[in-house]
Design a protein around this motif. Structure first.
Motif, PDB file in Angstrom:
ATOM      1  N   SER A  68      -9.725  -1.543   8.714  1.00  0.00           N
ATOM      2  CA  SER A  68      -9.288  -0.304   9.344  1.00  0.00           C
ATOM      3  C   SER A  68      -7.889   0.051   8.848  1.00  0.00           C
ATOM      4  N   TYR A  69      -7.474   1.258   9.165  1.00  0.00           N
ATOM      5  CA  TYR A  69      -6.186   1.782   8.725  1.00  0.00           C
ATOM      6  C   TYR A  69      -5.371   2.246   9.928  1.00  0.00           C
ATOM      7  N   LEU A  70      -4.070   1.966   9.886  1.00  0.00           N
ATOM      8  CA  LEU A  70      -3.148   2.466  10.900  1.00  0.00           C
ATOM      9  C   LEU A  70      -2.627   3.807  10.411  1.00  0.00           C
ATOM     10  N   ALA A  71      -2.718   4.826  11.264  1.00  0.00           N
ATOM     11  CA  ALA A  71      -2.315   6.170  10.865  1.00  0.00           C
ATOM     12  C   ALA A  71      -1.523   6.849  11.977  1.00  0.00           C
ATOM     13  N   TYR A 104      -3.051  -0.846   5.965  1.00  0.00           N
ATOM     14  CA  TYR A 104      -4.439  -1.292   5.961  1.00  0.00           C
ATOM     15  C   TYR A 104      -4.541  -2.629   6.685  1.00  0.00           C
ATOM     16  N   HIS A 105      -5.562  -2.786   7.504  1.00  0.00           N
ATOM     17  CA  HIS A 105      -5.816  -4.033   8.219  1.00  0.00           C
ATOM     18  C   HIS A 105      -7.201  -4.537   7.836  1.00  0.00           C
ATOM     19  N   PRO A 106      -7.284  -5.627   7.059  1.00  0.00           N
ATOM     20  CA  PRO A 106      -8.601  -6.162   6.703  1.00  0.00           C
ATOM     21  C   PRO A 106      -9.319  -6.680   7.939  1.00  0.00           C
ATOM     22  N   ALA A 137     -12.322   2.017   8.436  1.00  0.00           N
ATOM     23  CA  ALA A 137     -12.507   2.433   7.045  1.00  0.00           C
ATOM     24  C   ALA A 137     -13.783   3.258   6.893  1.00  0.00           C
ATOM     25  N   SER A 138     -14.823   2.905   7.643  1.00  0.00           N
ATOM     26  CA  SER A 138     -16.091   3.635   7.552  1.00  0.00           C
ATOM     27  C   SER A 138     -15.949   5.085   8.020  1.00  0.00           C
ATOM     28  N   MET A 182       0.854  -1.179   0.000  1.00  0.00           N
ATOM     29  CA  MET A 182       0.000   0.000   0.000  1.00  0.00           C
ATOM     30  C   MET A 182       0.894   1.234   0.000  1.00  0.00           C
ATOM     31  N   LEU A 183       0.613   2.185  -0.853  1.00  0.00           N
ATOM     32  CA  LEU A 183       1.344   3.433  -0.879  1.00  0.00           C
ATOM     33  C   LEU A 183       0.770   4.339   0.208  1.00  0.00           C
TER      34      LEU A 183
END
Length: 71
Positions: free
Chosen positions: A31-34, A23-25, A51-52, A4-5
């Protein structure tokens, strides 16, 4: 394996900039780690963003590619 970029998003409601790095499916679209970008002590804080929730943030840009560590 897919890569993932990383990219940046802006939470208009909280006025916060985030670097999305992974990204974590999972259930409910995953969800996304940020990491947070800020000029105070919270700079670099990590958060898992569903993600929502992320779809409501404004896309800013992709981060430039970084060379992997060499051993």
């Amino acid at each position: 394996m897919s890569l993932m970029l990383p990219f940046r998003v802006f939470d208009k409601e909280k006025k916060q900039m985030w670097q999305v790095i992974n990204y974590h499916p999972g259930t409910n679209e995953g969800s996304y780690l940020a990491t947070k970008e800020d000029d105070d002590a919270t700079d670099g804080d990590m958060r898992i963003i569903p993600a929502s929730e992320l779809v409501n943030y404004k896309f800013v840009d992709f981060l430039e590619e970084v060379e992997p560590f060499e051993t």
